[in-house]
Design a protein around this motif. Structure first.
Motif, PDB file in Angstrom:
ATOM      1  N   UNK A   1     -15.407 -31.801  19.129  1.00 41.83           N
ATOM      2  CA  UNK A   1     -16.499 -31.793  18.932  1.00 41.83           C
ATOM      3  C   UNK A   1     -16.358 -32.487  17.362  1.00 41.83           C
ATOM      4  N   UNK A   2     -17.473 -33.385  17.146  1.00 45.54           N
ATOM      5  CA  UNK A   2     -17.558 -33.726  15.631  1.00 45.54           C
ATOM      6  C   UNK A   2     -18.758 -33.496  15.057  1.00 45.54           C
ATOM      7  N   UNK A   3     -18.984 -33.276  13.787  1.00 44.57           N
ATOM      8  CA  UNK A   3     -20.099 -33.157  12.898  1.00 44.57           C
ATOM      9  C   UNK A   3     -19.663 -33.626  11.427  1.00 44.57           C
ATOM     10  N   UNK A   4     -20.779 -33.947  10.856  1.00 39.37           N
ATOM     11  CA  UNK A   4     -20.749 -34.620   9.353  1.00 39.37           C
ATOM     12  C   UNK A   4     -21.367 -33.475   8.550  1.00 39.37           C
ATOM     13  N   UNK A   5     -20.568 -33.387   7.424  1.00 40.55           N
ATOM     14  CA  UNK A   5     -21.133 -32.286   6.408  1.00 40.55           C
ATOM     15  C   UNK A   5     -21.069 -33.096   5.166  1.00 40.55           C
ATOM     16  N   UNK A   6     -22.332 -32.931   4.359  1.00 37.72           N
ATOM     17  CA  UNK A   6     -22.715 -33.790   3.177  1.00 37.72           C
ATOM     18  C   UNK A   6     -23.482 -33.003   2.199  1.00 37.72           C
TER      19      UNK A   6
ATOM     20  N   UNK B   1     -13.906 -32.252  12.543  1.00 40.54           N
ATOM     21  CA  UNK B   1     -13.570 -32.405  13.975  1.00 40.54           C
ATOM     22  C   UNK B   1     -13.013 -31.152  14.477  1.00 40.54           C
ATOM     23  N   UNK B   2     -13.690 -30.579  15.782  1.00 39.44           N
ATOM     24  CA  UNK B   2     -13.077 -29.230  16.129  1.00 39.44           C
ATOM     25  C   UNK B   2     -12.498 -29.502  17.460  1.00 39.44           C
ATOM     26  N   UNK B   3     -11.416 -28.858  17.889  1.00 40.76           N
ATOM     27  CA  UNK B   3     -10.745 -29.187  19.216  1.00 40.76           C
ATOM     28  C   UNK B   3     -10.850 -28.163  19.906  1.00 40.76           C
TER      29      UNK B   3
ATOM     30  N   UNK C   1      -7.934 -26.456  17.272  1.00 37.96           N
ATOM     31  CA  UNK C   1      -7.800 -26.684  15.870  1.00 37.96           C
ATOM     32  C   UNK C   1      -8.882 -27.304  15.206  1.00 37.96           C
ATOM     33  N   UNK C   2      -9.106 -26.986  14.079  1.00 38.30           N
ATOM     34  CA  UNK C   2     -10.539 -27.473  12.996  1.00 38.30           C
ATOM     35  C   UNK C   2      -9.708 -28.512  11.994  1.00 38.30           C
TER      36      UNK C   2
ATOM     37  N   UNK D   1      -4.380 -33.038   9.786  1.00 37.49           N
ATOM     38  CA  UNK D   1      -3.699 -32.090  10.691  1.00 37.49           C
ATOM     39  C   UNK D   1      -5.039 -30.808  11.092  1.00 37.49           C
ATOM     40  N   UNK D   2      -4.880 -30.198  12.138  1.00 33.37           N
ATOM     41  CA  UNK D   2      -5.570 -29.353  12.789  1.00 33.37           C
ATOM     42  C   UNK D   2      -4.988 -28.060  12.729  1.00 33.37           C
ATOM     43  N   UNK D   3      -5.995 -27.044  12.311  1.00 30.84           N
ATOM     44  CA  UNK D   3      -5.473 -25.769  11.990  1.00 30.84           C
ATOM     45  C   UNK D   3      -6.472 -24.850  12.729  1.00 30.84           C
ATOM     46  N   UNK D   4      -5.886 -23.562  13.042  1.00 35.45           N
ATOM     47  CA  UNK D   4      -6.686 -22.598  13.791  1.00 35.45           C
ATOM     48  C   UNK D   4      -6.745 -21.204  12.720  1.00 35.45           C
ATOM     49  N   UNK D   5      -7.804 -20.485  12.670  1.00 35.48           N
ATOM     50  CA  UNK D   5      -7.652 -19.137  11.895  1.00 35.48           C
ATOM     51  C   UNK D   5      -6.647 -18.066  12.551  1.00 35.48           C
ATOM     52  N   UNK D   6      -6.057 -17.494  11.672  1.00 39.67           N
ATOM     53  CA  UNK D   6      -5.058 -16.541  12.580  1.00 39.67           C
ATOM     54  C   UNK D   6      -5.180 -15.106  12.214  1.00 39.67           C
ATOM     55  N   UNK D   7      -5.089 -14.165  13.019  1.00 38.91           N
ATOM     56  CA  UNK D   7      -5.271 -12.911  12.488  1.00 38.91           C
ATOM     57  C   UNK D   7      -3.988 -12.350  11.816  1.00 38.91           C
ATOM     58  N   UNK D   8      -3.919 -11.407  10.850  1.00 35.63           N
ATOM     59  CA  UNK D   8      -2.903 -11.140  10.263  1.00 35.63           C
ATOM     60  C   UNK D   8      -2.093 -10.086  10.832  1.00 35.63           C
TER      61      UNK D   8
END
Lengths: 211, 175
Positions: free
Chosen positions: A37-42, A93-95, A108-109, A126-133
């Protein structure tokens, strides 16, 4: 006999940014069957005039050959108007893809600023996901299919609040952009080294009156 | 007044011994510069990369300055820190890099360094972690008192910075 002088064109107050292109492909060695999914932030000085601000792509799988590329070829087309380069649009972009149990999980975001130099550009982000600690949380979320995700993907485009998040980067997405701008030079903005050879010299008095 | 926009991101870091890294960054300018909008400092997320040894942050930078003079051109300074699984934080490198003076899109690689302690400190750093840190972080971006320091090389921070200039030609500045 003197031809009527054409009225001087009024000085522009807004400039336009037209972006088109595509979200080409992704590289995620560990995952398959993904959609994005994509979206624009401005910023607050920006407004989209035409085009789609968001979209969801098709689901794609890796080809059986050695290439292992995930191809979306997903077109983007949008035009913005603004008075100020601050808050320049970013594409977020979110995958997403299925996990072992079939649940839809974020893979990934990523975010990147739309290029501001007119022309064709390609960016691999690069695409990353939040991770729990905590380890227990990781096992629970793997079992239940509820992985940590951002409530609003637009958070990825901001710099504030990031110091408390831990993420895992696990893939890349390639995006191609074609950028056209209108009236940036007339407003006094120089965006590339060649602009400085033919700089946007607005006469000093005009500039003072405009301010 | 001439204006400068910095639009880009801190992409990530490579070349550090371990990879669960985050970065504290700031932009230092001289007295003639005024911040009109945007954040001039921040801290990135902590990244555990799965694929390469490069930690990716993709931290956006969008800053707008107005200036009356060329002195004190903006410098971006970074501190790279490591966070271990227990949540302890250890300094891995300091670095500074001037923002490019010409408009356009620039990919920058900022080299970093780490202060070196005595051999006893280095031995305990090997076992327990945590090395010497600068008391005054001004030293990261000024050269004045650097001769007192002994340092060792650390990894590289990768940045992509776009620079948009406004009205510089009107004041006769060539860049």
């Amino acid at each position: 006999m003197a031809a009527a002088a054409a009225a001087p064109a009024p000085a522009p107050t807004v400039f336009l940014l037209m972006v088109n292109g595509q979200i080409e492909s992704a590289r995620f060695p560990e995952f398959d069957d993904l959609y994005c999914k994509y979206c624009f932030v401005y910023g607050p000085d920006w407004a989209p005039t035409t085009g789609l601000e968001e979209g969801i792509s098709q689901i794609t799988s890796k080809n059986r050959d050695a290439q292992q590329a995930l191809v979306w070829n997903f077109p983007i087309d949008i035009t913005f108007k603004s008075t100020n380069p601050s808050g320049w649009p970013q594409i977020v972009v979110s995958v997403y893809g299925p996990d072992l149990f079939g649940n839809d999980v974020v893979r990934g975001y990523g975010a990147v600023h739309v290029p501001f130099i007119p022309g064709s550009h390609r960016r691999t982000i690069p695409m990353f996901v939040p991770e729990s600690t905590s380890k227990l949380q990781k096992i629970t979320s793997w079992l239940m299919g509820r992985h940590p995700e951002f409530t609003d993907p637009k958070v990825v485009a901001q710099g504030e609040g990031r110091e408390v998040t831990t993420v895992r980067s696990q893939g890349f997405v390639t995006i191609a952009f074609n950028v056209v701008t209108k009236d940036m030079k007339k407003l006094g903005y120089d965006v590339s080294p060649s602009d400085m050879q033919n700089p946007s010299i607005v006469s000093l008095t005009d500039g003072i009156h405009n301010h | 007044m001439a204006e400068v926009h910095l639009i880009g991101q801190i992409v990530g870091a490579s070349g550090f011994p371990r990879s669960s890294l985050f970065c504290k960054w700031g932009i230092h300018t001289g007295g003639a510069w005024k911040l009109l909008s945007g954040l001039r400092e921040g801290q990135t997320q902590v990244d555990h990369p799965q694929l390469d040894d490069v930690a990716y942050w993709s931290h956006p930078i969008d800053v707008h300055f107005a200036t009356k003079g060329l002195q004190g051109w903006p410098k971006l300074h970074v501190q790279v820190w490591h966070q271990d699984p227990f949540g302890r934080r250890e300094l891995y490198g300091y670095g500074v890099c001037h923002v490019p003076c010409s408009p356009g899109w620039h990919a920058l690689a900022c080299v970093t360094w780490q202060p070196l302690g005595s051999w006893q400190e280095r031995l305990s750093q090997l076992f327990v972690g945590g090395g010497p840190q600068l008391l005054n972080s001004d030293l990261i971006y000024t050269g004045a008192d650097r001769y007192r320091l002994q340092t060792t090389a650390a990894g590289t921070v990768h940045l992509e910075l776009g620079v948009v200039l406004r009205h510089f030609a009107r004041y006769g500045v060539e860049c």
